[in-house]
Design a protein around this motif. Structure first.
Motif, PDB file in Angstrom:
ATOM      1  N   VAL B 176     -20.008 -11.713 -17.451  1.00 16.08           N
ATOM      2  CA  VAL B 176     -19.290 -11.815 -17.886  1.00 16.08           C
ATOM      3  C   VAL B 176     -18.321 -12.869 -18.269  1.00 16.08           C
ATOM      4  O   VAL B 176     -18.249 -13.983 -17.276  1.00 16.08           O
ATOM      5  N   SER B 177     -17.791 -13.187 -19.477  1.00 16.58           N
ATOM      6  CA  SER B 177     -17.490 -14.688 -19.936  1.00 16.58           C
ATOM      7  C   SER B 177     -15.834 -14.819 -19.412  1.00 16.58           C
ATOM      8  O   SER B 177     -15.797 -16.127 -18.875  1.00 16.58           O
ATOM      9  N   ALA B 178     -14.619 -13.954 -18.895  1.00 21.83           N
ATOM     10  CA  ALA B 178     -13.631 -13.910 -18.692  1.00 21.83           C
ATOM     11  C   ALA B 178     -13.696 -13.970 -17.236  1.00 21.83           C
ATOM     12  O   ALA B 178     -14.718 -12.779 -16.264  1.00 21.83           O
ATOM     13  N   PRO B 179     -13.424 -15.097 -16.486  1.00 21.34           N
ATOM     14  CA  PRO B 179     -13.790 -14.570 -15.237  1.00 21.34           C
ATOM     15  C   PRO B 179     -12.643 -13.688 -14.435  1.00 21.34           C
ATOM     16  O   PRO B 179     -13.732 -13.220 -13.386  1.00 21.34           O
ATOM     17  N   ILE B 180     -12.116 -13.348 -14.279  1.00 25.25           N
ATOM     18  CA  ILE B 180     -11.083 -12.366 -14.058  1.00 25.25           C
ATOM     19  C   ILE B 180     -12.171 -11.009 -14.479  1.00 25.25           C
ATOM     20  O   ILE B 180     -11.872  -9.572 -13.027  1.00 25.25           O
ATOM     21  N   LEU B 181     -12.540 -10.449 -15.563  1.00 26.36           N
ATOM     22  CA  LEU B 181     -13.449  -9.550 -15.713  1.00 26.36           C
ATOM     23  C   LEU B 181     -14.777  -9.180 -15.211  1.00 26.36           C
ATOM     24  O   LEU B 181     -15.127  -8.629 -14.579  1.00 26.36           O
ATOM     25  N   ASN B 182     -14.984 -10.930 -14.516  1.00 28.45           N
ATOM     26  CA  ASN B 182     -16.051 -10.959 -13.914  1.00 28.45           C
ATOM     27  C   ASN B 182     -16.030 -10.290 -12.365  1.00 28.45           C
ATOM     28  O   ASN B 182     -17.092 -10.540 -11.909  1.00 28.45           O
ATOM     29  N   ARG B 183     -14.981 -10.822 -11.815  1.00 25.61           N
ATOM     30  CA  ARG B 183     -15.475 -10.381 -10.273  1.00 25.61           C
ATOM     31  C   ARG B 183     -14.700  -8.910 -10.127  1.00 25.61           C
ATOM     32  O   ARG B 183     -14.515  -8.392  -9.488  1.00 25.61           O
ATOM     33  N   GLN B 184     -14.236  -7.982 -11.907  1.00 25.66           N
ATOM     34  CA  GLN B 184     -13.520  -6.812 -11.858  1.00 25.66           C
ATOM     35  C   GLN B 184     -14.531  -5.384 -12.225  1.00 25.66           C
ATOM     36  O   GLN B 184     -14.061  -4.105 -11.874  1.00 25.66           O
ATOM     37  N   LEU B 185     -15.823  -5.846 -13.565  1.00 30.20           N
ATOM     38  CA  LEU B 185     -16.326  -5.431 -14.050  1.00 30.20           C
ATOM     39  C   LEU B 185     -16.965  -4.011 -13.169  1.00 30.20           C
ATOM     40  O   LEU B 185     -17.951  -4.014 -12.518  1.00 30.20           O
ATOM     41  N   VAL B 186     -17.429  -2.656 -13.424  1.00 31.40           N
ATOM     42  CA  VAL B 186     -17.819  -1.408 -13.448  1.00 31.40           C
ATOM     43  C   VAL B 186     -17.765  -1.199 -14.516  1.00 31.40           C
ATOM     44  O   VAL B 186     -17.338  -0.582 -15.127  1.00 31.40           O
ATOM     45  N   LEU B 187     -18.751  -0.788 -15.040  1.00 33.06           N
ATOM     46  CA  LEU B 187     -19.796   0.440 -16.228  1.00 33.06           C
ATOM     47  C   LEU B 187     -20.259   1.582 -15.730  1.00 33.06           C
ATOM     48  O   LEU B 187     -21.368   1.451 -14.679  1.00 33.06           O
ATOM     49  N   LEU B 188     -20.004   2.352 -16.102  1.00 29.84           N
ATOM     50  CA  LEU B 188     -20.269   3.518 -15.718  1.00 29.84           C
ATOM     51  C   LEU B 188     -20.925   4.714 -17.311  1.00 29.84           C
ATOM     52  O   LEU B 188     -20.245   3.916 -17.664  1.00 29.84           O
ATOM     53  N   ASP B 189     -21.844   5.297 -16.573  1.00 27.78           N
ATOM     54  CA  ASP B 189     -22.321   6.465 -17.970  1.00 27.78           C
ATOM     55  C   ASP B 189     -20.757   7.290 -18.093  1.00 27.78           C
ATOM     56  O   ASP B 189     -19.617   7.400 -17.005  1.00 27.78           O
ATOM     57  N   LEU B 190     -19.988   7.558 -19.339  1.00 31.37           N
ATOM     58  CA  LEU B 190     -18.536   8.296 -19.586  1.00 31.37           C
ATOM     59  C   LEU B 190     -19.033   9.507 -18.833  1.00 31.37           C
ATOM     60  O   LEU B 190     -17.898  10.021 -18.409  1.00 31.37           O
ATOM     61  N   GLY B 191     -20.189  10.243 -19.052  1.00 33.86           N
ATOM     62  CA  GLY B 191     -19.812  11.735 -18.122  1.00 33.86           C
ATOM     63  C   GLY B 191     -19.932  11.370 -16.853  1.00 33.86           C
ATOM     64  O   GLY B 191     -18.850  12.109 -16.292  1.00 33.86           O
ATOM     65  N   SER B 192     -20.201  10.041 -16.035  1.00 35.34           N
ATOM     66  CA  SER B 192     -19.932  10.473 -14.837  1.00 35.34           C
ATOM     67  C   SER B 192     -18.558   9.933 -14.401  1.00 35.34           C
ATOM     68  O   SER B 192     -17.882  10.548 -12.886  1.00 35.34           O
ATOM     69  N   ALA B 193     -18.354   8.705 -14.876  1.00 35.17           N
ATOM     70  CA  ALA B 193     -16.963   8.709 -14.644  1.00 35.17           C
ATOM     71  C   ALA B 193     -15.436   9.719 -14.964  1.00 35.17           C
ATOM     72  O   ALA B 193     -14.884   9.866 -14.205  1.00 35.17           O
ATOM     73  N   GLN B 194     -15.990  10.184 -16.578  1.00 35.31           N
ATOM     74  CA  GLN B 194     -15.165  11.718 -16.694  1.00 35.31           C
ATOM     75  C   GLN B 194     -15.258  12.651 -15.096  1.00 35.31           C
ATOM     76  O   GLN B 194     -14.283  13.543 -14.357  1.00 35.31           O
ATOM     77  N   GLU B 195     -16.257  12.183 -14.363  1.00 42.11           N
ATOM     78  CA  GLU B 195     -16.517  13.970 -13.039  1.00 42.11           C
ATOM     79  C   GLU B 195     -15.770  12.546 -12.444  1.00 42.11           C
ATOM     80  O   GLU B 195     -15.129  13.801 -11.739  1.00 42.11           O
ATOM     81  N   LEU B 196     -16.060  11.824 -12.231  1.00 42.83           N
ATOM     82  CA  LEU B 196     -15.166  10.795 -11.070  1.00 42.83           C
ATOM     83  C   LEU B 196     -14.122  10.901 -11.153  1.00 42.83           C
ATOM     84  O   LEU B 196     -13.686  11.059  -9.894  1.00 42.83           O
TER      85      LEU B 196
END
Lengths: 403, 383
Positions: B176-196
């Motif tokens: 990820v280009s933005a340094p802050i996001l590069n240390r923070q970003l976690v991607l999940l499938d929408l369904g899994s996130a809704q469940e989480l």
């Protein structure tokens, strides 16, 4: 001989000469002035970022910029600090604790950068100037914290409210501590208000309660980011990472560079348009001089000599136009640089973008040089074209003088 | 009169040619300048918004200022009749701790639809986000010392203060280009996130990859549309400053063009002094000479307009397919961050029309000069 001829030719048709001279003067003036306004618009924004957000140069341990972890601190930071302080070109510098954490209230949490201040009076970055509510950190308070205005709004907190800061210690254990908001800052560096909170290194250390948390950053100001200075510091400390502000805020830094390069491109395009105009009116002018040129040929002047004559005319024009154009640009930029250029009347919405509507144009001598040389090159190219075109055989009428 | 004007134009073809060349060249330059400016802004915006924010998003009113699971909204509230329904990709976003068994790091968890989200589209490589798997930003993965195949635990607060906890294998890693996001970003499938986060069928909003003429009309009362200008304020500021500077350059270009055209017109008029004087001596009314000049100007302008738009448009189209490249450190820096290092020229036909009319206006304004010239011309001196 050719010089004398060219000189007389110029004076013979003053009006035509004047138009060409004016064209080049306008070109030099327009290129320099436009570029200076562009710098005047863009540099304060970059200066804000450097002054309040990134500093000119940052020094970290090699791993820090990936991890942002307290464990990646600079070893023996005080001796590094003292050594850098003695280096030539270094202005103010300051040691800071840096990490990331989560600021939360009972209902809401936001991830942000934690900036631990070690020396409250160093103020290499002028954050205390930005405090709009409450006060700057002080030793007397217990666990004070400074938040940006936008972050405070997002968390719905104000001066005096308590927030909880979660962060990871150097031993990778998650630590939480309660902090009291001492002040709120408003930054002209967009995004900073959300992304940075300021607190005391001392307090992070006492919450951790398990020995030192180290220091992760030395931040340096100098007169303009000097690539040599960055290289010198890097050479002196090969085991540390030394970065300029562009790498510290890379999206903004490289966007700024891309826009600056684009601006140079636009001005070059403008100068090309000028060269096109000069070539065009120059050719038209020489159309009128068909008979004169044919006569010169019939009197025994060969093509090279005729071209030399035309080029000498153009050179004389450039020699006159260059200093006048430069002087005019310098005067315009110097005067506007003091009085400022007022865009208020243009109602372009500077306020809405958080920018002052007075712009102070400025231009480095180097850029004056580059732009003026470019204008000269283009006008030379257009005169070469004119000379080449008008000395062709096909251009000449059969007879030198019409009967 | 039209006939005389027409004949005049072709009586001295090289003069006419130069006039047409001057004007159409000016139009071409004006079009190219604007097309490059717009193209540069468009490509920067596209590059910088494809990471996290999207070019625009549809959300519950006030969500951007005050995000949080408590402000999510039902997935079904976006009406299929809404014009951008097909382009809008739903997301659920919240902060939580990511744990590798030894340490926890705060992460920005984004649940998204991998087949329609602009973030996934932006990376040439299709990201692997199967239900139940997660993708880490590169910086976060190195901080957690996690590789593809490792299992991570996400711990945090779910909807209505429930406990959110889940175990996920790392299926991909993303730069990820933005340094802050590069240390923070976690991607999940929408369904899994809704469940989480136990939100049921709720989302934080919808992301769009373009913000052109996006309107809120047709949206339910509680939704709003915001674009990158709100989300990336420094970019808005930078582009604003740049467009003001561009405007200055454009005005300077008009000035240079005006000067070039003025030179051409002046010389043309001076050349024709005798002709005009002869006409006056023969008793031709000044009014008629002026209307003749106007007609000539008009004919030349129309031809130049067509040529200028054709050439300027053709170069823009070519420059869109074969974009200009940045040079030096700038190009390397942009490439390192995964941002576009080229400027594809904009091909918006409105640019062609606006710029050519601006130049035409300048040229018509300047044709006052020959009129004024004829008005003060004395027939007697002519011989």
């Amino acid at each position: 001989m050719i010089l004398a001829l060219a000189w007389r030719n110029l004076w013979r048709n003053k009006f035509r000469t004047l138009i060409t001279i004016m064209g080049i003067i306008i070109g030099i003036w327009a290129a320099n002035t436009a570029m200076s306004i562009s710098y005047g618009l863009n540099e304060p924004r970059i200066e804000n970022a450097i002054q309040f957000g990134t500093g000119d140069i940052q020094v970290h341990s090699n791993n820090f910029r990936q991890s942002f972890s307290l464990k990646d601190s600079i070893p023996e930071i005080q001796s590094v600090f003292s050594e850098i302080r003695t280096m030539e070109g270094v202005g103010n510098l300051e040691v800071r604790t840096r990490s990331i954490g989560l600021i939360s209230t009972l209902t809401n949490g936001v991830g942000t950068e934690l900036v631990g201040i070690q020396d409250m009076n160093a103020n290499v970055l002028e954050i205390p100037k930005l405090i709009t509510d409450g006060e700057w950190l002080s030793e007397k308070d217990k666990n004070p914290i400074i938040l940006g205005q936008s972050l405070a709004e997002r968390l719905k907190v104000k001066v005096g409210t308590k927030v909880v800061v979660h962060f990871q210690g150097p031993d990778e254990q998650l630590i939480a501590g309660a902090f009291k908001i001492k002040g709120i800052y408003t930054s002209p560096f967009p995004g900073q208000e959300i992304s940075q909170v300021f607190l005391l290194s001392r307090d992070l250390e006492s919450i951790h309660s398990n020995g030192s948390i180290g220091r992760q950053e030395i931040i340096i100001r100098n007169e303009g980011t000097d690539q040599n200075l960055i290289q010198n510091i890097q050479n002196a400390f090969p085991n540390l990472t030394v970065t300029g502000w562009k790498e510290a805020a890379p999206e903004m830094g490289y966007t700024a560079m891309a826009l600056e390069q684009g601006m140079f491109g636009f001005i070059i395009l403008m100068v090309l348009a000028l060269g096109f105009g000069l070539a065009n009116s120059g050719l038209m002018a020489l159309l009128e001089r068909k008979n004169e040129l044919s006569m010169l040929r019939n009197m025994g002047m060969d093509r090279i000599q005729r071209m030399r004559m035309i080029l000498t005319e153009q050179m004389l024009i450039i020699l006159f136009a260059l200093p006048v154009g430069l002087l005019l640009s310098w005067l315009t930029i110097s005067i506007l640089g003091i009085t400022g250029l007022d865009f208020t009347a243009a109602a372009l919405g500077f306020k809405a973008f958080g920018m002052p509507s007075y712009v102070y144009p400025r231009l480095a001598p180097r850029v004056y040089g580059i732009l003026s040389i470019f204008v000269i090159l283009i006008s030379l190219a257009s005169s070469l074209f004119i000379g080449f075109w008008t000395t062709r055989k096909a251009f000449m009428p059969q007879k030198g003088i019409h009967g | 009169m039209l006939q005389i004007a027409w004949r005049n134009i072709w009586r001295n073809p090289s003069r006419t040619l130069f006039a047409i060349l001057a004007l159409s060249g000016a139009i071409t330059f004006a079009i190219l300048l604007r097309a490059t400016q717009k193209g540069q802004h468009d490509s920067l915006v596209k590059g910088l918004t494809s990471g996290f924010t999207g070019a625009a998003r549809i959300q519950k009113k006030g969500y951007w200022e005050e995000p949080g699971l408590e402000h999510s909204i039902s997935e079904t509230i976006l009406p299929p009749s809404y014009h951008y329904f097909k382009k809008a990709s739903p997301r659920l976003e919240s902060y939580a701790l990511v744990n590798n068994g030894e340490q926890s790091i705060p992460g920005l968890i984004i649940g998204l639809k991998p087949d329609s989200d602009p973030l996934v589209e932006a990376y040439a490589k299709k990201l692997k986000i199967p239900p139940g798997g997660l993708v880490l930003a590169e910086g976060l993965s190195s901080a957690l010392n996690a590789n593809i195949g490792d299992t991570l635990i996400i711990l945090g607060q779910g909807y209505h203060a429930t406990q959110a906890a889940g175990k996920y294998p790392v299926t991909d890693i993303l730069k990820v280009s933005a340094p802050i996001l590069n240390r923070q970003l976690v991607l999940l499938d929408l369904g899994s996130a809704q469940e989480l986060f136990a939100t049921g069928k709720m989302v934080s909003g919808w992301i769009l990859s373009e913000d052109d003429h996006l309107e809120a009309s047709g949206l339910p009362e509680e939704l709003e549309v915001i674009n990158w200008r709100t989300m990336i304020p420094w970019l808005e500021q930078a582009l604003f400053a740049d467009s003001i500077a561009s405007l200055v350059v454009q005005v300077m270009l008009y000035l240079v063009i005006a000067f070039g055209l003025f030179g051409t017109i002046m010389m043309m008029t001076a050349e024709r002094k005798r002709e005009f004087q002869t006409m006056l001596s023969f008793g031709c009314m000044r009014k008629k000479i002026i209307s003749m000049i106007c007609m000539e100007t008009l004919i030349i302008s129309l031809i130049a307009l067509a040529i200028g738009i054709l050439v300027g448009g053709a170069i823009s189209l070519y420059g869109h397919e074969h974009p200009l490249k940045y040079i030096g450190e700038t190009a390397r820096g942009l490439e390192n961050m995964g941002l576009p290092s080229v400027i594809p020229l904009a091909t918006d036909p409105w640019i062609w029309i606006r710029q050519s009319f601006a130049v035409l206006l300048i040229s018509l304004g300047l044709s006052v000069y020959p009129i004024w010239y004829v008005l003060r011309l004395k027939p007697i001196e002519s011989r």
